[in-house]
Design an enzyme around this catalytic site. Structure first.
Site, mmCIF file in Angstrom:
data_model
loop_
_atom_site.group_PDB
_atom_site.id
_atom_site.type_symbol
_atom_site.label_atom_id
_atom_site.label_comp_id
_atom_site.label_asym_id
_atom_site.label_seq_id
_atom_site.Cartn_x
_atom_site.Cartn_y
_atom_site.Cartn_z
ATOM 1 N N VAL A 197 28.449 57.001 51.083
ATOM 2 C CA VAL A 197 27.388 56.607 52.021
ATOM 3 C C VAL A 197 27.353 57.550 53.234
ATOM 4 C CG1 VAL A 197 27.385 54.186 51.310
ATOM 5 C CG2 VAL A 197 28.965 54.933 53.093
ATOM 6 N N HIS A 210 9.420 89.998 35.044
ATOM 7 C CA HIS A 210 8.975 89.102 33.975
ATOM 8 C C HIS A 210 9.835 89.314 32.746
ATOM 9 C CE1 HIS A 210 6.305 86.819 31.403
ATOM 10 N NE2 HIS A 210 6.396 87.810 30.520
ATOM 11 N N LYS A 236 31.212 71.090 41.352
ATOM 12 C CA LYS A 236 30.368 71.971 40.537
ATOM 13 C C LYS A 236 31.035 72.302 39.204
ATOM 14 C CE LYS A 236 27.944 71.133 43.444
ATOM 15 N NZ LYS A 236 28.205 70.352 44.669
ATOM 16 N N GLU A 294 21.298 51.797 46.381
ATOM 17 C CA GLU A 294 20.877 52.518 47.593
ATOM 18 C C GLU A 294 20.230 51.526 48.559
ATOM 19 O OE1 GLU A 294 20.872 55.679 49.122
ATOM 20 O OE2 GLU A 294 19.773 54.535 50.633
ATOM 21 N N GLY A 344 25.119 54.422 47.348
ATOM 22 C CA GLY A 344 24.499 55.548 48.059
ATOM 23 C C GLY A 344 23.862 56.539 47.101
ATOM 24 N N GLY A 375 22.630 59.365 47.711
ATOM 25 C CA GLY A 375 22.538 60.631 48.442
ATOM 26 C C GLY A 375 23.009 61.755 47.535
ATOM 27 N N VAL A 376 23.386 62.853 48.160
ATOM 28 C CA VAL A 376 23.753 64.050 47.388
ATOM 29 C C VAL A 376 24.971 63.782 46.503
ATOM 30 C CG1 VAL A 376 24.104 66.511 47.582
ATOM 31 C CG2 VAL A 376 23.023 65.301 49.439
HETATM 32 P P1 FAD Z 1 36.135 71.111 55.915
HETATM 33 O O1 FAD Z 1 35.810 71.812 54.683
HETATM 34 O O2 FAD Z 1 36.224 69.627 55.889
HETATM 35 O O3 FAD Z 1 37.515 71.713 56.426
HETATM 36 C C1 FAD Z 1 38.173 71.224 57.545
HETATM 37 C C2 FAD Z 1 39.620 71.622 57.447
HETATM 38 O O4 FAD Z 1 40.249 71.362 58.680
HETATM 39 C C3 FAD Z 1 40.402 70.839 56.392
HETATM 40 O O5 FAD Z 1 41.092 71.716 55.570
HETATM 41 C C4 FAD Z 1 41.340 69.961 57.214
HETATM 42 O O6 FAD Z 1 42.580 69.723 56.570
HETATM 43 C C5 FAD Z 1 41.536 70.828 58.433
HETATM 44 N N1 FAD Z 1 41.932 70.111 59.649
HETATM 45 C C6 FAD Z 1 41.314 69.038 60.212
HETATM 46 N N2 FAD Z 1 41.930 68.695 61.356
HETATM 47 C C7 FAD Z 1 42.958 69.568 61.516
HETATM 48 C C8 FAD Z 1 43.952 69.739 62.506
HETATM 49 N N3 FAD Z 1 44.006 68.964 63.591
HETATM 50 N N4 FAD Z 1 44.859 70.717 62.343
HETATM 51 C C9 FAD Z 1 44.822 71.533 61.253
HETATM 52 N N5 FAD Z 1 43.900 71.437 60.288
HETATM 53 C C10 FAD Z 1 42.970 70.468 60.423
HETATM 54 N N6 FAD Z 1 28.394 71.537 50.739
HETATM 55 C C11 FAD Z 1 27.619 72.510 50.242
HETATM 56 O O7 FAD Z 1 27.111 73.340 50.994
HETATM 57 N N7 FAD Z 1 27.395 72.611 48.896
HETATM 58 C C12 FAD Z 1 27.919 71.733 48.015
HETATM 59 O O8 FAD Z 1 27.698 71.854 46.819
HETATM 60 C C13 FAD Z 1 28.736 70.692 48.518
HETATM 61 N N8 FAD Z 1 29.306 69.810 47.680
HETATM 62 C C14 FAD Z 1 30.118 68.838 48.180
HETATM 63 C C15 FAD Z 1 30.678 67.925 47.297
HETATM 64 C C16 FAD Z 1 31.490 66.914 47.757
HETATM 65 C C17 FAD Z 1 32.094 65.932 46.782
HETATM 66 C C18 FAD Z 1 31.780 66.836 49.145
HETATM 67 C C19 FAD Z 1 32.695 65.768 49.668
HETATM 68 C C20 FAD Z 1 31.227 67.739 50.037
HETATM 69 C C21 FAD Z 1 30.384 68.737 49.565
HETATM 70 N N9 FAD Z 1 29.767 69.657 50.414
HETATM 71 C C22 FAD Z 1 28.959 70.627 49.916
HETATM 72 C C23 FAD Z 1 29.993 69.612 51.872
HETATM 73 C C24 FAD Z 1 31.029 70.670 52.275
HETATM 74 O O9 FAD Z 1 32.233 70.434 51.590
HETATM 75 C C25 FAD Z 1 31.253 70.622 53.777
HETATM 76 O O10 FAD Z 1 30.022 70.755 54.446
HETATM 77 C C26 FAD Z 1 32.166 71.760 54.207
HETATM 78 O O11 FAD Z 1 33.400 71.677 53.561
HETATM 79 C C27 FAD Z 1 32.372 71.714 55.725
HETATM 80 O O12 FAD Z 1 33.212 72.763 56.093
HETATM 81 P P2 FAD Z 1 34.140 72.662 57.385
HETATM 82 O O13 FAD Z 1 34.897 73.932 57.425
HETATM 83 O O14 FAD Z 1 33.335 72.263 58.537
HETATM 84 O O15 FAD Z 1 35.126 71.439 57.107
HETATM 85 P P1 NAD Z 2 24.234 61.334 52.101
HETATM 86 O O1 NAD Z 2 23.916 61.180 53.524
HETATM 87 O O2 NAD Z 2 23.665 62.466 51.341
HETATM 88 O O3 NAD Z 2 23.794 60.011 51.317
HETATM 89 C C1 NAD Z 2 24.267 58.749 51.640
HETATM 90 C C2 NAD Z 2 23.327 57.712 51.057
HETATM 91 O O4 NAD Z 2 23.946 56.448 51.174
HETATM 92 C C3 NAD Z 2 21.996 57.640 51.805
HETATM 93 O O5 NAD Z 2 20.937 57.655 50.886
HETATM 94 C C4 NAD Z 2 22.096 56.309 52.551
HETATM 95 O O6 NAD Z 2 20.846 55.672 52.726
HETATM 96 C C5 NAD Z 2 22.989 55.517 51.617
HETATM 97 N N1 NAD Z 2 23.700 54.429 52.275
HETATM 98 C C6 NAD Z 2 24.281 54.431 53.492
HETATM 99 N N2 NAD Z 2 24.896 53.244 53.721
HETATM 100 C C7 NAD Z 2 24.683 52.484 52.609
HETATM 101 C C8 NAD Z 2 25.069 51.166 52.234
HETATM 102 N N3 NAD Z 2 25.782 50.404 53.051
HETATM 103 N N4 NAD Z 2 24.689 50.703 51.015
HETATM 104 C C9 NAD Z 2 23.965 51.503 50.175
HETATM 105 N N5 NAD Z 2 23.564 52.746 50.489
HETATM 106 C C10 NAD Z 2 23.922 53.235 51.685
HETATM 107 O O7 NAD Z 2 25.823 61.313 52.025
HETATM 108 P P2 NAD Z 2 26.821 61.656 50.831
HETATM 109 O O8 NAD Z 2 26.124 61.676 49.530
HETATM 110 O O9 NAD Z 2 27.992 60.774 51.041
HETATM 111 O O10 NAD Z 2 27.241 63.145 51.199
HETATM 112 C C11 NAD Z 2 27.893 63.427 52.444
HETATM 113 C C12 NAD Z 2 27.587 64.813 52.908
HETATM 114 O O11 NAD Z 2 28.183 65.779 52.069
HETATM 115 C C13 NAD Z 2 26.101 65.083 52.944
HETATM 116 O O12 NAD Z 2 25.714 65.186 54.282
HETATM 117 C C14 NAD Z 2 25.918 66.375 52.248
HETATM 118 O O13 NAD Z 2 25.327 67.320 53.104
HETATM 119 C C15 NAD Z 2 27.294 66.855 51.859
HETATM 120 N N6 NAD Z 2 27.246 67.205 50.441
HETATM 121 C C16 NAD Z 2 26.457 68.258 50.073
HETATM 122 C C17 NAD Z 2 26.334 68.584 48.748
HETATM 123 C C18 NAD Z 2 25.456 69.715 48.352
HETATM 124 O O14 NAD Z 2 25.111 70.499 49.212
HETATM 125 N N7 NAD Z 2 25.090 69.846 47.082
HETATM 126 C C19 NAD Z 2 27.007 67.849 47.784
HETATM 127 C C20 NAD Z 2 27.774 66.783 48.184
HETATM 128 C C21 NAD Z 2 27.896 66.481 49.529
#
Ligand code: FAD
Ligand code: NAD
Length: 479
Positions: free
Chosen positions: A277, A451, A58, A211, A188, A190-191
């Site tokens: 993906v 408004h 973000k 995609e 991909g 996706g998001v």
């Molecule tokens: P995580 O955040 O993955 O945390 C898990 C933690 O557990 C990590 O710190 C890891 O090191 C630790 N861990 C794992 N195994 C062990 C172990 N055995 N011992 C000790 N520690 C361990 N979601 C949104 O809602 N809004 C967004 O805008 C958004 N943007 C995203 C952008 C990107 C690029 C990505 C990759 C993801 C995004 N997400 C977003 C998804 C979001 O980050 C995850 O859904 C969220 O972080 C999940 O939270 P969690 O606590 O389940 O796991």
């Molecule tokens: P995603 O599931 O949103 O999208 C993956 C996309 O890749 C899908 O459209 C799928 O059809 C495509 N795909 C899969 N295999 C493929 C292939 N072999 N070739 C081409 N396309 C393929 O997954 P993501 O974008 O990797 O995000 C992962 C997770 O992280 C999501 O579940 C999302 O909830 C979370 N996330 C959330 C936010 C947010 O809330 N703003 C931002 C980033 C990530």
């Protein structure tokens, strides 16, 4: 004797750290184990979300959006700024400073709430014991009345495009490009693909998104997905649907991607490739078989409605269990589980979890889409209001998109709210609250909105469900 806690949480992402803080607030003796180490070798809290996910993405989305506003749109409202340049190094520095502030905040909250921070990798053993292996390989055993697993997820890798340092990267690498790649491939749509594709496209990359599916954002309401695709394409992102990636080669520090689409075999060369993906649950070295915690066929930890695993007293939350992989879903599950452990009654409404895609404009929704309701055979009424008819959106010079309210045809109860607009991620909270309180479209329509605000578009969409929108030619006569 092993140290004993009421609760040991494994993982300090938005699921785990929230569960730990809530448990400690409720008077439970709580520890949280975290293994994430930053580049400086320091254990950091916050997980994927704070370190390489929600927050850093973000920061880059906002910086790149401001750049586009200044370069392309300030003049439209009478602000001349001359030659606008993007300083990528400064943007990364800002992003890193935002991460540091957020991550530091969690450690501070742990201290303030009396959560014991354990550094290392936690493993769930039989008898509700957690074995923690620190960064030097030393092991220590702790006992807990309850364990909360919040180990999160990691990016899915696919055989045709193995990760290659600096060239073929996951979202984590795509938050670190030191200069703007001239040609950026994204696998991909996706998001992550659309958010990080937007960042680099705004900063000057020629972005192509490949995609595999034939449809664009099928999880989003169809009309909004179509409009989003149109807008992102107009912004310069090349979105190729039905493109199945079959292989890749590295030649002279360039990535050649092979894929098959409706026209046959294709090849395209990129300077960098992002593979996004999907993500998969992370359970590596986490569960001793004797602990009795079961996984489902997709590798998620199996849990019931209140996140209890197959082992008594052991809960799992967030990305490592079923449901959307979203930070706020993980956090809410963390609160629910801590409340239950403390002896309170708690549950979660999985039907009212909002989703946001932080493109420009943003896509946000809660509840069901029209295509989902059609597939389920549910009769509904729908009200749509375009932001081009909203005074504040016009004044903001950001009048793209629409708000949509879908309500049950019989009861008028709101079944879904869908928004495509600037700040849709903020606006959607109104739909979430309405759904959480079981509101009807008429309840929203009878509510007074300030408004001029873009929120008024939601009000008008709710009015439009009954055919009574004020600032739009109505299709139905008032009864
Ligand atoms: P995580 O955040 O993955 O945390 C898990 C933690 O557990 C990590 O710190 C890891 O090191 C630790 N861990 C794992 N195994 C062990 C172990 N055995 N011992 C000790 N520690 C361990 N979601 C949104 O809602 N809004 C967004 O805008 C958004 N943007 C995203 C952008 C990107 C690029 C990505 C990759 C993801 C995004 N997400 C977003 C998804 C979001 O980050 C995850 O859904 C969220 O972080 C999940 O939270 P969690 O606590 O389940 O796991
Ligand atoms: P995603 O599931 O949103 O999208 C993956 C996309 O890749 C899908 O459209 C799928 O059809 C495509 N795909 C899969 N295999 C493929 C292939 N072999 N070739 C081409 N396309 C393929 O997954 P993501 O974008 O990797 O995000 C992962 C997770 O992280 C999501 O579940 C999302 O909830 C979370 N996330 C959330 C936010 C947010 O809330 N703003 C931002 C980033 C990530």
């Amino acid at each position: 004797m092993a140290d004993k806690f009421d609760v040991i949480v494994i993982g300090a992402g938005p699921g785990g750290y929230v569960a730990a803080i809530r448990a400690a607030q409720l008077g439970l003796k709580t520890a949280c184990v975290e293994k994430w180490v930053n580049k400086e070798g320091k254990t950091v809290h916050g997980g994927t979300c704070l370190n390489v996910g929600c927050i850093p993405s973000k920061a880059l989305l906002e910086s790149s959006h401001k750049f586009i506003e200044a370069r392309d749109h300030f003049a439209e409202v009478g602000i001349e700024v001359g030659d606008v340049k993007a300083d990528v190094a400064k943007m990364l520095e800002f992003k890193n400073s935002v991460i540091a502030k957020n991550v530091g905040g969690i450690s501070m909250l742990f201290k303030a709430n009396g959560v014991t921070a354990l550094e290392g990798t936690g493993k769930v053993m039989a008898g509700k014991k957690v074995e923690v292996t620190d960064h030097d390989g030393n092991k220590q055993s702790y006992e807990a009345e309850n364990i909360v697993i919040a180990s999160g997820s990691v990016p899915v890798e696919i055989p045709p495009t193995p990760m290659t340092e600096g060239l073929i990267v996951s979202s984590t690498g795509a938050l670190e490009f030191e200069e703007v790649p001239k040609r950026l491939g994204v696998i991909g749509a996706g998001v992550i693909g659309l958010e990080l594709g937007s960042v680099w496209s705004r900063l000057g990359s020629d972005v192509t998104v490949l995609e595999a599916m034939d449809s664009f954002l099928p999880i989003v309401d169809e009309a909004i997905a179509k409009e989003t695709q149109k807008i992102l394409s107009k912004q310069g992102m090349k979105i190729k649907l039905g493109a199945r990636v079959t292989g890749s080669d590295i030649k002279d520090s360039e990535v050649v991607v092979k894929y098959i689409d409706q026209d046959g075999e294709q090849e395209q060369t990129f300077d960098k490739l992002i593979v996004c993906v999907g993500r998969r649950p992370y359970t590596q070295n986490l569960l001793d078989e004797s602990a009795g915690v079961g996984l489902d066929e997709r590798g998620f930890i199996k849990v019931d409605d209140v996140c209890l695993t197959s082992a008594p007293g052991i809960y799992a939350i967030g990305d490592v269990v079923r449901g959307p992989m979203l930070a706020h879903k993980a956090s809410e599950e963390g609160v629910m589980v801590a409340d239950i452990i403390a002896g309170h009654k708690a549950e979660m409404n999985y039907d009212a979890i909002p989703s946001v895609i932080y493109t420009s404009p943003e896509v946000a929704w809660v509840g069901k889409s029209e295509q989902q309701l059609k597939a389920e055979g549910v009769e509904y009424n729908v009200g749509v209001f375009p932001f081009s008819a909203n005074g504040r959106a016009l004044a903001n010079n950001a009048a793209e998109g629409m708000a949509k309210v879908i309500a049950d045809a019989e009861t008028d109860r709101i079944l879904g709210v869908h928004i495509l607009s600037q700040h849709a991620g903020e606006l959607i909270a109104q739909g979430v609250i309405a759904m959480e309180f079981g509101s009807s479209a008429e309840d929203l329509a009878l509510t007074c909105f300030a408004h001029p605000t873009t929120s008024e578009a939601i009000h008008e969409a709710a009015l439009a469900v009954g055919g009574h929108a004020i600032h739009m030619a109505n299709r139905k006569k008032r009864k």
